[in-house]
Design an enzyme around this catalytic site. Structure first.
Site, mmCIF file in Angstrom:
data_model
loop_
_atom_site.group_PDB
_atom_site.id
_atom_site.type_symbol
_atom_site.label_atom_id
_atom_site.label_comp_id
_atom_site.label_asym_id
_atom_site.label_seq_id
_atom_site.Cartn_x
_atom_site.Cartn_y
_atom_site.Cartn_z
ATOM 1 N N HIS A 167 19.527 20.462 54.578
ATOM 2 C CA HIS A 167 18.450 21.163 55.282
ATOM 3 C C HIS A 167 18.955 22.445 55.961
ATOM 4 O O HIS A 167 18.396 23.527 55.739
ATOM 5 C CB HIS A 167 17.826 20.214 56.309
ATOM 6 C CG HIS A 167 16.720 20.803 57.114
ATOM 7 N ND1 HIS A 167 15.387 20.636 56.794
ATOM 8 C CD2 HIS A 167 16.737 21.568 58.240
ATOM 9 C CE1 HIS A 167 14.642 21.272 57.688
ATOM 10 N NE2 HIS A 167 15.439 21.842 58.575
ATOM 11 N N GLU A 168 19.991 22.322 56.745
ATOM 12 C CA GLU A 168 20.467 23.514 57.479
ATOM 13 C C GLU A 168 21.032 24.551 56.510
ATOM 14 O O GLU A 168 20.859 25.750 56.697
ATOM 15 C CB GLU A 168 21.495 23.142 58.549
ATOM 16 C CG GLU A 168 21.049 22.065 59.546
ATOM 17 C CD GLU A 168 19.674 22.268 60.169
ATOM 18 O OE1 GLU A 168 19.196 23.419 60.219
ATOM 19 O OE2 GLU A 168 19.064 21.262 60.592
HETATM 20 N N1 BES Z 1 15.851 24.670 63.341
HETATM 21 C C1 BES Z 1 15.936 23.273 63.519
HETATM 22 C C2 BES Z 1 16.647 22.848 64.752
HETATM 23 C C3 BES Z 1 15.964 23.125 66.067
HETATM 24 C C4 BES Z 1 14.673 22.781 66.276
HETATM 25 C C5 BES Z 1 16.628 23.654 67.112
HETATM 26 C C6 BES Z 1 14.073 23.025 67.507
HETATM 27 C C7 BES Z 1 16.021 23.910 68.317
HETATM 28 C C8 BES Z 1 14.743 23.594 68.523
HETATM 29 C C9 BES Z 1 16.654 22.615 62.342
HETATM 30 O O1 BES Z 1 16.649 23.325 61.168
HETATM 31 C C10 BES Z 1 15.949 21.342 62.085
HETATM 32 O O2 BES Z 1 14.846 21.376 61.647
HETATM 33 N N2 BES Z 1 16.579 20.225 62.381
HETATM 34 C C11 BES Z 1 15.995 18.923 62.283
HETATM 35 C C12 BES Z 1 16.612 18.103 61.207
HETATM 36 C C13 BES Z 1 16.036 18.390 59.868
HETATM 37 C C14 BES Z 1 16.752 17.636 58.794
HETATM 38 C C15 BES Z 1 14.562 18.103 59.773
HETATM 39 C C16 BES Z 1 16.241 18.270 63.617
HETATM 40 O O3 BES Z 1 17.059 18.776 64.381
HETATM 41 O O4 BES Z 1 15.611 17.249 63.895
HETATM 42 ZN ZN ZN Z 2 14.919 23.134 60.024
#
Ligand code: BES
Ligand code: ZN
Length: 879
Positions: A303-304
């Protein structure tokens, strides 16, 4: 005023472009845990066609301003205005250089947003609006600029100094200090900025891209975790290769860094070339991590990484467009995992997740479209709706356009928008234009909230051999949006004969019949499909592969469900039919229980589960999914007034009944899967373990289970088997459970991630006593209210995954939980708000529980200086 504190909503329709281009941002950090000094230099240029003079408006929060100069002239206090979170320079020249110096205090930052301390090292989290806690700057995603970052620190305390992009220079200073300079050639918004400083160890690998670029891959962890990075690295390499093969997308820098931290509000963060991960999604060794953890790591690493194109190269114009990057990237990570593991199993798990997390959201006080129209605190909108429902909407484009059409759309999207901050409309336009189709009606999925219900009825006319299917769609009103319209629904259909054969489908106007799944489109509130030359009354196989995110109602007979379970070609439909059958059975017994009647076990359910368990051909992981009964919360959603204890009792009754009826099959299957082979990471081995675990969980409902679990625990060489055994012993109230837990504790007490599992196992135990256990566990040395993983494992699991514990009739679970929300609010508002949402569905319970929950919500709402994060959640819930 702070956005959050004032509680003022921000509206999507109020978007205006930022009047300035920022051509460059030069940042200089003098790193220290107590105090870090940040010097920023930025070049402002008025955008073409913007009338001058214009004010420069910057965002900042909790910054101690030391100095500010404009074009080398120190500004006096009269020349700028600081009000709440903004700094305004009323009329600035068309071209100017602004310099600021501020002090910030990482060690006392408990919100884990901005620059903060984790163990011995410092790191940043900037999405969505954390950059404003680092320095004054337009902290919005449509202001993109190139960064040059110089980090200066004590060499022994902070030997590793990382930021985005390429390392361009470094040197030593007097007094044991050193500095490092990073430059990121790609313009980026503030939310993708990152820095890390501390004493970290690393694992290194390489990836050669298709065009021959050598990329250095490094995973940074605390030294004791070096032997737990292999799987993450392998996942990263797989993700890079997969994105080239499936999406034609290559990595664009020479370095890719991942840093793991134990202190993180979310799962992971896609900062350009410097991803920061919750250690839960990096660290794994067979004896410390379960198969689900391994799969989670693969998915999140993917994902990242995939954000590098869908999010970083093309980003969001404003935060209302969040699903543009998140829904799309979740779709991409789902597809990646599907290609790596079993597509069918992945699909089923994703649907289960959507139903159990997103459907309740649509049905509660926080319902919103995947592209919201307003918010108070953006952190509250990183939701299952924006993410998981958003991904199903991307999946529908894919279903409608096919893989080729979808990839054409992606290609055009990048051609048009690389380097830009854009909107969901831009994405839709690229998909439509690349395929020469009109998707205007489809766009309603972005603005309409709520889960559509589709009522299906059928009629078979034996004389004419005609079969009519009638679909009626209807979306119930949500709290913020009363009137709803018909949506475009891709409708994948098959028809089965009673013996399970797939019937060829032919419309009246068609010359020939076609066998296999037929993709139809439903666009109207009511629509009919008539098939001809149908030799017998068929069993409809509806919305194959879950082709649209809707609730499907069809009055299946038990025989029809049995036909689907045994014969349908679509794994999702087979699974769904088994879930329906189990759901019907449990809800029926729940009603019986409420009326004081004796509960009974329906023989057709036993027959169906016997069939599943006897299937020696199917993927064991699929069988495991089919044997997993719907969870208590999902069942609760199907009731008008939730009967917490009734659901628990009925589900347990059915599970036990099935176990008793099928005990010899379960024992045989368990024995066959329990082959004594040493641990393997392969998908096949994971699939076998998943079926083994579910068989054990049934057997634990019989007298045969306890000794099997004890033996498994003793001989286990991996965390999946270990946890399955201990959880089972806890749930059955075995006298062996206490010893198992204490041995687990003494072995793993120094291991943060493994101890999370120890907390979860205890917090999830059903029943009214668990609240006392949880309260006591808060004093355990491994627990810390400041650590989000710990809070989620103990408090979050208790309040959100343990219905009979949390909803104990005397309200003690509610009071305990509200106390935690209030305690957390002063430390970490984001996490506090997530926890507060445990009360969101309070109106669905009986009068007594309703009153108790409402009182707790009111108690939280009345707290002085409550954060905007929590205020938005509780005010919505109370409204
Ligand atoms: N961009 C997000 C992380 C994020 C979200 C940071 C909100 C700060 C505030 C990242 O790409 C993301 O979506 N992470 C998910 C996991 C993903 C596999 C769905 C998460 O952190 O839950
Ligand atoms: Zn994300």
């Amino acid at each position: 005023m702070k956005e959050g504190i004032s509680g003022k909503a921000i509206y999507r329709k109020d978007y205006t472009a930022y009047p300035w281009d920022v051509n460059r941002l030069d940042l200089h950090f003098e790193i220290g845990s107590e105090t870090t000094v940040v010097r920023a230099q930025m070049e402002f240029q008025l955008k073409d066609g913007t009338k001058s003079p214009q004010a420069i408006v910057l965002n900042g929060s909790d910054l101690q301003l030391v100095s500010i100069t404009l074009n080398d002239r120190v500004l006096s206090g009269e020349e700028y205005i600081i009000e709440g979170e903004t700094l305004t320079i009323p009329d600035a020249p068309q071209n100017c250089v602004l310099r600021t110096e501020v002090k910030i205090h990482p060690a006392s930052n408990s919100a884990l947003e901005g620059l903060y301390l984790s163990g011995q090292f410092l790191l940043t989290q900037c999405e969505a609006q954390g950059f404003r806690k680092i320095t004054w700057f337009p902290d919005r995603p449509d202001v993109m600029t190139t960064y040059r970052v110089t980090l200066e620190a004590d060499q022994s305390e902070f030997p590793v100094l990382l930021s985005n992009g390429n390392l361009v220079d470094a040197g030593e200073l007097t007094g044991g200090r050193h500095w490092v300079r990073w430059e990121d050639p790609f313009p980026k918004p503030t939310y993708l900025f990152a820095l890390v400083a501390g004493d970290l160890a690393l694992v290194e690998d390489h990836f050669t891209t298709r065009s021959g670029r050598d990329v250095v891959l490094r995973i940074y962890v605390e030294a004791e975790n070096l032997d737990r990075c292999e799987h993450a690295m392998e996942s990263l390499v797989n993700a890079m290769r997969w994105d080239e093969e499936r999406f034609d997308l290559e990595y664009d820098l020479d370095i890719y860094h991942i840093v793991a931290t134990n202190d993180f509000n979310m799962g992971a963060m896609e900062n350009k070339s410097l991803n920061i991960f919750n250690s839960k999604y990096v660290l794994a060794r067979p004896d410390t991590a379960t198969d689900a953890d391994y799969q989670g790591i693969e998915g999140v690493i993917g994902h990242e990484y995939f954000h590098n194109w869908t999010g970083n190269r093309v980003t969001c114009q404003d935060w209302f467009q969040l699903t543009l990057k998140e829904g799309l990237t979740v779709f991409r990570d789902e597809e990646f995992s599907a290609d790596m593991q079993s597509r069918a199993v992945k699909r089923i798990r994703d649907v289960r997740d959507l139903r159990s997390r997103q459907f309740p959201e649509d049905d509660g006080p926080m319902a919103h479209p995947i592209r919201p129209d307003h918010y108070v605190e953006i952190n509250n909108f990183y939701t299952a709706t924006v993410y998981q429902k958003g991904a199903t909407i991307i999946r529908m484009y894919h279903t409608l356009l096919g893989e080729d059409g979808f990839q054409k759309g992606m290609k055009l999207y990048f051609e048009r928008h690389d380097g830009q901050a854009v909107t969901c409309d831009d994405f839709l336009a690229a998909m439509a234009d690349a395929n020469g189709v009109n998707l205007d009606r489809f766009s309603l999925w972005y603005s309409q909230s709520g889960t559509p219900q589709v009522h299906v009825s059928d009629h078979y006319d034996a004389a004419t051999q005609r079969y009519t299917l009638k679909l009626k769609q209807h979306t119930p009103p949500t709290h913020e949006q009363k009137s709803k319209q018909a949506l475009v629904l891709p409708f994948a259909l098959g028809l089965l004969a009673a013996n399970g054969d797939e019937l060829p489908l032919q419309f009246e106007a068609e010359a020939d019949a076609a066998t296999g799944t037929r993709l139809l489109i439903v666009e109207e509130a009511e629509q009919e499909f008539i098939f001809i030359n149908i030799p017998e009354a068929p069993v409809p196989s509806l919305f194959r592969d879950y082709s649209a995110p809707v609730k499907v109602f069809f009055d299946y007979s038990p025989e029809q469900l049995a036909t689907l379970i045994a014969h349908d070609s679509d794994a999702f439909v087979r699974w769904d039919a088994a879930q329906r059958m189990a759901e019907d059975a449990i809800l029926k017994q729940c009603l019986a229980h409420a009326q004081g009647l004796e509960m009974t076990l329906d023989p057709s359910l036993v027959r169906a589960f016997k069939g599943i368990l006897s299937d020696q051909q199917a993927d064991p992981a699929l069988l495991a999914e089919a044997m997993t009964l719907p969870d208590e919360d999902y069942l609760a959603d199907q009731m008008d007034v939730v009967d917490v204890d009734g659901i628990h009792a009925a589900r347990k009754f059915i599970k036990k009944g099935l176990a008793v009826e099928l005990v010899s099959l379960l024992t045989a299957r368990f024995a066959k899967l329990n082959d004594g082979q040493p641990y393997q990471k392969s998908a096949t081995a994971m699939a076998r373990r998943s079926l083994k675990s579910i068989c054990l969980s049934y057997l634990l409902e019989t007298s045969a289970g306890e000794s099997l679990a004890a033996t498994q625990l003793e001989s286990s060489d991996n965390m999946t088997d270990t946890l399955a055994a201990i959880k089972g012993l806890i749930l059955m109230d075995s006298p062996l459970a206490a010893t198992a837990l204490s041995e687990f504790e003494s072995r793993w007490k120094a291991d943060a991630l493994v101890m999370d599992k120890w907390f979860i196992m205890q917090a999830i135990k059903p029943g009214r006593k668990t609240v006392d256990t949880v309260r006591k566990l808060m004093d355990h040395p491994a627990f810390s209210i400041q650590n989000p993983n710990k809070v989620r494992s103990l408090i979050g699991v208790f309040s959100m995954l343990n219905p009979t514990g949390f909803h104990t009739a005397d309200g003690s679970g509610y009071t305990f939980h509200a106390d935690r929300v209030i305690e957390l609010d002063g430390l970490n508002p984001q996490i506090a708000a997530r926890m507060a949402s445990a009360f969101n569905r309070w109106k669905r319970y009986d009068e007594s529980r309703k009153a108790l929950m409402k009182a707790e919500l009111q108690r939280i709402a009345a707290v002085d200086n409550l954060s905007g994060d929590v205020a938005e959640i509780v005010n919505n819930a109370l409204r």
